[in-house]
Design an enzyme around this catalytic site. Structure first.
Site, short mmCIF file in Angstrom:
data_model
loop_
_atom_site.label_atom_id
_atom_site.label_comp_id
_atom_site.label_asym_id
_atom_site.label_seq_id
_atom_site.Cartn_x
_atom_site.Cartn_y
_atom_site.Cartn_z
N GLU A 147 41.78 28.27 38.07
CA GLU A 147 41.42 28.82 36.76
C GLU A 147 42.64 29.60 36.30
O GLU A 147 42.92 30.68 36.81
CB GLU A 147 40.17 29.71 36.93
CG GLU A 147 39.41 29.89 35.64
CD GLU A 147 39.95 31.05 34.87
OE1 GLU A 147 40.86 30.82 34.04
OE2 GLU A 147 39.47 32.17 35.08
N GLY A 181 44.58 32.77 38.23
CA GLY A 181 45.83 33.50 38.00
C GLY A 181 46.77 32.69 37.13
O GLY A 181 46.33 31.93 36.26
N CYS A 186 41.97 35.52 30.25
CA CYS A 186 42.42 34.13 30.14
C CYS A 186 41.80 33.46 28.92
O CYS A 186 42.44 32.64 28.26
CB CYS A 186 42.09 33.36 31.42
SG CYS A 186 40.42 33.60 31.98
P1 NDP Z 1 49.64 35.82 39.41
O1 NDP Z 1 49.21 34.42 39.26
O2 NDP Z 1 51.00 36.07 39.94
O3 NDP Z 1 48.60 36.59 40.34
C1 NDP Z 1 47.29 36.13 40.61
C2 NDP Z 1 47.05 36.15 42.10
O4 NDP Z 1 47.87 35.16 42.73
C3 NDP Z 1 47.43 37.46 42.78
O5 NDP Z 1 46.55 37.71 43.84
C4 NDP Z 1 48.82 37.18 43.29
O6 NDP Z 1 49.21 38.02 44.33
C5 NDP Z 1 48.65 35.77 43.76
N1 NDP Z 1 49.85 34.98 43.91
C6 NDP Z 1 50.94 34.94 43.11
N2 NDP Z 1 51.83 34.04 43.56
C7 NDP Z 1 51.29 33.49 44.68
C8 NDP Z 1 51.73 32.51 45.61
N3 NDP Z 1 52.90 31.89 45.48
N4 NDP Z 1 50.93 32.21 46.65
C9 NDP Z 1 49.76 32.82 46.81
N5 NDP Z 1 49.29 33.75 45.97
C10 NDP Z 1 50.04 34.09 44.91
O7 NDP Z 1 49.43 36.54 38.05
P2 NDP Z 1 50.13 37.87 37.51
O8 NDP Z 1 49.29 38.99 37.88
O9 NDP Z 1 51.54 37.95 37.91
O10 NDP Z 1 50.05 37.59 35.96
C11 NDP Z 1 50.99 36.71 35.36
C12 NDP Z 1 50.34 35.83 34.33
O11 NDP Z 1 49.30 35.06 34.92
C13 NDP Z 1 49.65 36.55 33.19
O12 NDP Z 1 50.55 36.95 32.23
C14 NDP Z 1 48.68 35.48 32.74
O13 NDP Z 1 49.34 34.57 31.93
C15 NDP Z 1 48.27 34.81 34.00
N6 NDP Z 1 47.00 35.34 34.52
C16 NDP Z 1 45.87 34.65 34.26
C17 NDP Z 1 44.66 35.15 34.70
C18 NDP Z 1 43.39 34.44 34.44
O14 NDP Z 1 42.36 35.07 34.37
N7 NDP Z 1 43.40 33.12 34.35
C19 NDP Z 1 44.56 36.41 35.41
C20 NDP Z 1 45.82 37.04 35.67
C21 NDP Z 1 46.98 36.50 35.23
P3 NDP Z 1 50.15 39.32 44.05
O15 NDP Z 1 49.39 40.20 43.15
O16 NDP Z 1 50.34 39.89 45.41
O17 NDP Z 1 51.41 38.80 43.44
#
Ligand code: NDP
Length: 455
Positions: A229, A207, A263
């Site tokens: 990742e 994420g 990503c």
């Molecule tokens: P997030 O990192 O917020 O979400 C990814 C996962 O993490 C979701 O399940 C989310 O839950 C969870 N999460 C978020 N904050 C926390 C926390 N503090 N503790 C535990 N779990 C958490 O990504 P977004 O969807 O908001 O996307 C934002 C940016 O992240 C994108 O613009 C991109 O830059 C990056 N991203 C990168 C990815 C990759 O493949 N490496 C994939 C997706 C995003 P919930 O949905 O409930 O908030």
């Protein structure tokens, strides 16, 4: 956050899901921990692998149904959803066929005696996963951990609960015992409590940097292993001797695949000055031909972004980039229609003091840079906080190989976009995270590599 399915092509709410309570979480951990202490997890790997074979077959037989769920829930083009689903079956089958060999004892030569390293499960693993590849991200965690004997509790992104539920059902149907994979619709606070729980021994997150650093800090506080990742700002380098037609075709796909929400998408196009105009003209032409529309329509070539939030973030980023001197060469704004659509966009003239230079654009926005030589291309590529993937296009493979060695990322592809396959390690360096998923490396992240010596 509420777990909801909202169609990103029109922002209509389809279904709301009930969140799990703390009591549900406790029950899930109890079951998962009991499984970890059972003969199923600690005993021979042969008893676990048939689940992965069955899962692969089930996924293949339901591929169309699963692909539609993903497309409807997060806007992926139906053809791309089919590809993702197929890849999930491949990953399950790959670990079913190879995990035994990966986890076999490894002998060490030592003056202290007969020595070898065995691989044992470590306990329950917490997985926090994103929406952009709503099945693949889950499979990358499930398949190696199931083979290794680690039960997984999973928190999927709140915008893809249907995918989360469908995946959990499939794993059960494939014969996994209670606790092998538990889907939880929970909050970040509940994730923190799970990571702190002594029954949990690892945390895997894909994420954003923000979520990654929070989860990794929680894991570190409790002395638990984590893998991250995170984002990337991958380069797509086109040298003066590249096959331009091929580079343009692959470059367009590398930027627009999954509406740019990958990503490892090519985000910074770095092109040698001798071919820069030619490349940009053909690249722009290809962007002009993009067909924006419903992701379930086979003729569509660019679908919506996954959510209203994602559209707002990208719009702000592009506006900010322009305010700081970037030029919109093509596109540049949301599409005037319902849903979260953004025009395929090309930005030029991005200077180093423009925040856009260091930012990841998670959508169909390409940054275009011109360089004079290979050294300049490498300097620009490495002038990034991220280090996930990258691509180099050249017909001189030795030249491209030299460049690949100098790029500070976890992956580089020559004459291809940064891709993924079950048998290849996936992961990055710098702010793109640490640890590897998939391949033989991925399965060893959450195992006890235990040394035994007989004197
Ligand atoms: P997030 O990192 O917020 O979400 C990814 C996962 O993490 C979701 O399940 C989310 O839950 C969870 N999460 C978020 N904050 C926390 C926390 N503090 N503790 C535990 N779990 C958490 O990504 P977004 O969807 O908001 O996307 C934002 C940016 O992240 C994108 O613009 C991109 O830059 C990056 N991203 C990168 C990815 C990759 O493949 N490496 C994939 C997706 C995003 P919930 O949905 O409930 O908030």
């Amino acid at each position: 956050m509420a777990y909801q399915t909202v169609n990103p092509a029109n922002n209509k709410l389809i279904k709301e899901y009930k969140s799990h309570t703390d009591a549900d979480v406790e029950a899930a951990l109890k079951t998962a921990d009991a499984l970890y202490h059972s003969e199923w997890a600690k005993g021979a790997i042969e008893q676990r692998l048939p689940v992965l074979h069955k899962l692969a077959d089930l996924i293949d037989s339901r591929s169309e149904e699963l692909a539609k769920i993903a497309s409807q829930e997060m806007g992926k083009l139906i053809e791309q959803s089919r590809g993702e689903v197929k890849l999930c079956a491949q990953i399950a089958r790959y670990y079913a066929d190879n995990a035994k060999q990966f986890l076999a004892p490894v002998k060490y030569k030592s003056e202290l005696g007969d020595a070898w390293v065995e691989h044992h499960p470590i306990g329950v693993v917490m997985a926090v996963e994103p929406w952009n590849f709503p099945f693949y991200q889950l499979m990358r965690v499930l398949a190696p951990n199931l083979a290794a004997g680690n039960p997984v509790v999973a928190k999927h992104a709140s915008i893809v609960p249907h995918c989360a539920e469908a995946f959990a059902h499939l794993v059960r149907e494939a014969g996994a015992p209670d606790g092998a994979w538990t889907n939880l619709f929970i909050s970040s606070d509940q994730v923190a409590k799970i990571i702190a729980d002594p029954r949990v021994q690892g945390a895997a997150l894909t994420g954003s940097e923000k979520a990654g650093s929070v989860v990794a800090a929680q894991a570190a506080k409790h002395i638990k292993k984590s893998t991250l990742e995170l984002g990337g700002n991958d380069v797509f380098i086109v040298l003066d001797d590249a096959d331009l037609k091929k580079a343009v075709k692959i470059g367009v796909n590398a930027r627009l695949n999954n509406a740019g929400q990958v990503c490892t998408a090519a985000k910074r196009f770095i092109v040698h000055e001798k071919v820069a105009d030619q490349f940009l003209t053909a690249f722009t032409e290809a962007f002009r031909e993009v067909k924006i529309g419903d992701p379930l329509d086979e003729k569509t070539t660019l679908g919506p972004l996954s959510s209203k939030d994602a559209l707002e973030t990208l719009t702000k980023q592009v506006n900010e980039a322009v305010k700081n001197g970037a030029k919109v060469h093509f596109g540049g704004k949301p599409v005037e229609r319902e849903g979260n659509f953004f025009e395929p966009t090309i930005l030029t003239h991005i200077s180093r003091d423009n925040p856009a230079y260091f930012e990841e654009f998670f959508g169909p926005v390409a940054q275009f840079y011109v360089v004079k030589n290979d050294d300049e291309a490498v300097s620009l590529a490495n002038d990034s906080n991220y280090g996930l993937g990258g691509a180099v296009f050249s017909q001189d493979i030795d030249r491209a190989k030299k460049m690949a060695s100098r790029i500070e990322t976890g992956m580089v592809y020559i004459n291809w976009l940064t891709d993924t396959a079950a048998e290849l390690p996936f992961g990055g360096v710098k702010r793109s995270g640490y640890g590897r998923e998939l391949s033989d490396l991925g399965i060893k992240e959450f195992v006890n590599q235990k040394l035994v010596v007989v004197r």
